[in-house]
Design an enzyme around this catalytic site. Structure first.
Site, PDB file in Angstrom:
ATOM      1  CE  LYS A 190     -45.320 -11.070  16.080  1.00 44.36           C
ATOM      2  NZ  LYS A 190     -44.270 -10.982  15.185  1.00 44.36           N
TER       3      LYS A 190
ATOM      4  CG  ASP B  55     -64.533 -14.519   3.658  1.00 46.01           C
ATOM      5  OD1 ASP B  55     -63.884 -13.910   2.786  1.00 46.01           O
ATOM      6  OD2 ASP B  55     -64.876 -15.700   3.519  1.00 46.01           O
TER       7      ASP B  55
ATOM      8  CE  LYS C 226     -43.636 -12.131  20.924  1.00 39.85           C
ATOM      9  NZ  LYS C 226     -43.379 -12.842  19.676  1.00 39.85           N
TER      10      LYS C 226
ATOM     11  CG  HIS D 135     -42.038 -16.022  18.601  1.00 44.70           C
ATOM     12  ND1 HIS D 135     -42.971 -15.554  17.693  1.00 44.70           N
ATOM     13  CD2 HIS D 135     -41.054 -15.097  18.622  1.00 44.70           C
ATOM     14  CE1 HIS D 135     -42.561 -14.411  17.182  1.00 44.70           C
ATOM     15  NE2 HIS D 135     -41.409 -14.096  17.726  1.00 44.70           N
TER      16      HIS D 135
ATOM     17  CG  HIS E   4     -43.087  -7.034  15.879  1.00 39.70           C
ATOM     18  ND1 HIS E   4     -43.596  -7.655  17.007  1.00 39.70           N
ATOM     19  CD2 HIS E   4     -41.975  -7.735  15.544  1.00 39.70           C
ATOM     20  CE1 HIS E   4     -42.828  -8.666  17.343  1.00 39.70           C
ATOM     21  NE2 HIS E   4     -41.836  -8.754  16.471  1.00 39.70           N
TER      22      HIS E   4
ATOM     23  CG  ASP F  97     -56.235 -12.253  40.178  1.00 40.84           C
ATOM     24  OD1 ASP F  97     -55.237 -12.834  40.636  1.00 40.84           O
ATOM     25  OD2 ASP F  97     -56.618 -11.145  40.557  1.00 40.84           O
TER      26      ASP F  97
END
Length: 489
Positions: free
Chosen positions: A409, A414, A226, A224, A407, A231
């Site tokens: 996440k 704190d 991404k 999952h 979508h 370079d």
């Protein structure tokens, strides 16, 4: 007159053999489940299903119940080789004036997977697909040596084609272009598209390709992550896949709210190591990713970046000894003294994480959870809603995003800690998916993300306990039933 008797005998014999095999297999699997000493609730659930519905239970267990913890993705020898190519940063986090809670968080990451703490990085945040993909395309066009990409979904649509054309052009210029896409996540994309990429000089490979007879051993464990590394000096990580809906919201949403970051600095080596492990796991050999001597002035400039940020990359997956990211979240929440703010498209917490959130709220920590009003999955919307009442009773503030699909996440803890990556706050991300989250340790960056979170709250509505209790009975029933499937959703 004997033909019917023979047929009856044959059918009875076959049925008996089938029943014997089913019962024997069920007993063996129950013994395996008990020997693994899993969570008692999960073990009891599987044993109950296997006893009550032997055939159905066997099928479900083959697809969703098997445990592959402690399975090596890469040999120790190859892991050492890759680690040796990663630049060692000999710094003491204590010298950066970080709080004791933050230092504990960093130590946890080191203990779990040997994750280094990298100081002095720069980070730019993207809250929408348009800005993220514009920056990514510019960086890809400026690439000189290597481009490594890893996405759960890589669509054959407008943005997918745009990136594909850039990648093929760079491959033609001699740039090494490697692509990992998840086979199930991109299952609906025609193989012709990926064949065109390969024909254009791109090494594109599906992760855990699901074919017979490996269907039952692979379908439940998905990559999952991404990630993109250019370079060895520019990295991207977050929640956005390659698809038009991350730009325009798609057919079902007016917009798509997500979070992705562009990082530069020594932490890029951690992203490269993660990619190299996955590449080797698929049989792609070892990537030589030693530090590349490049001048960042040759690449597009970040616009709204925060510099001097300490970072640590945590990866997690079904082969890990520990649930790395879940444990990191648990530690951060348990140590929180002021606030715990969470973005997640699907809120299906484990029992321990739910208790940690409740304990924090009951201790007067400001706990806020922002979820979409309607997600891209009806079942997951109901499943997430089933946890709201328990949260409200503890004083957790629940908000539902009304301006499209949320979508993103991310977690804010704190004044110093932020986590952004691919991990949803749900069972699947914690137990079954290969995930990657960047942890940021910086007051300046924390402040920036906090401002973004507060802007999102303006586009959301808070769930009021008295009103929530009055929701339709049919919704409550659907929530309760679908919640039973939470561990496999």
């Amino acid at each position: 007159m004997f033909q019917p008797l023979q047929s009856l005998f044959a059918s009875g014999w076959i049925s008996g053999v089938f029943a014997f095999v089913a019962i024997s297999s069920t007993i063996v699997i129950i013994c395996v489940i008990l020997s693994e000493n899993r969570n008692p609730v999960k073990s009891l659930a599987w044993v109950t299903v296997l006893l009550l519905l032997p055939v159905v239970g066997l099928i479900l267990y083959i697809f969703f119940g098997r445990n592959i913890k402690n399975t090596r993705m890469i040999s120790q020898r190859n892991r050492r080789k890759l680690r040796s190519r990663e630049e060692k940063i000999n710094v003491d986090p204590k010298s950066f004036g970080l709080s004791s809670a933050t230092l504990q968080q960093i130590n946890l990451g080191r203990s779990l997977i040997g994750a280094q703490f990298y100081p002095d990085n720069s980070v730019e945040v993207f809250n929408d697909g348009t800005s993220k993909f514009e920056a990514l395309k510019a960086d890809l066009k400026a690439a000189r040596n290597s481009i490594h990409l890893q996405y759960f979904i890589f669509e054959d649509d407008r943005i997918g084609r745009e990136l594909a054309d850039i990648l093929k052009e760079k491959a033609g210029q001699g740039v090494s272009v490697l692509l990992i896409y998840d086979h199930v996540g991109s299952f609906h994309v025609k193989e012709k598209f990926f064949k065109e990429l390969r024909a254009g000089g791109i090494e594109a490979h599906p992760f855990f390709k699901v074919t017979f007879p490996q269907l039952g051993t692979r379908v439940n464990w998905r990559n999952h992550r991404k990630i993109c590394i250019i370079d060895n000096c520019i990295g991207y990580i977050g929640g956005m896949n390659v698809a038009d809906r991350y730009i325009d919201g798609g057919k079902n949403f007016e917009s798509w709210r997500d979070t992705h970051v562009r990082v530069t600095g020594p932490v890029v080596a951690a992203l490269q190591y993660s990619f190299a492990v996955d590449w080797n796991f698929m049989g792609g050999g070892l990537i030589d990713y030693g530090k590349t001597a490049v001048d960042l002035n040759n690449y597009p400039k970040s616009k709204n970046f925060v510099c001097g940020v300490g970072m640590q990359l945590l990866t997690s997956g079904p082969t890990s000894q520990w649930s790395n990211i879940a444990l990191a979240f648990h530690k951060a929440i348990a140590n929180a003294s002021k606030r715990v703010y969470i973005h997640t498209p699907y809120f299906l917490p484990t029992e321990s994480l739910l208790k940690a959130l409740q304990a924090a709220a009951l201790a007067h920590v400001d706990v806020r959870i922002l979820i979409p009003h309607h997600s891209d999955s009806v079942m997951l919307t109901y499943a997430s809603a089933s946890y709201i009442s328990e949260c409200l009773r503890a004083g957790i503030k629940i908000y539902r995003y009304n301006a499209g699909m949320l979508h993103s996440k991310l977690i804010i803890i704190d004044n110093e800690i932020v986590s952004i990556g691919s991990t949803n706050f749900d069972f699947r991300s914690f137990d079954y998916n290969f995930e990657a989250n960047m942890f940021f340790f910086s007051k300046d960056f924390n402040t920036k993300i906090l401002e973004i979170f507060k802007e999102d709250l303006k586009k959301s509505s808070r769930v009021v306990p008295s009103q929530w209790r009055k929701r339709p009975i049919k919704d409550k029933i659907a929530e309760s039933i679908i919640r039973l499937l939470s561990p496999v959703l």
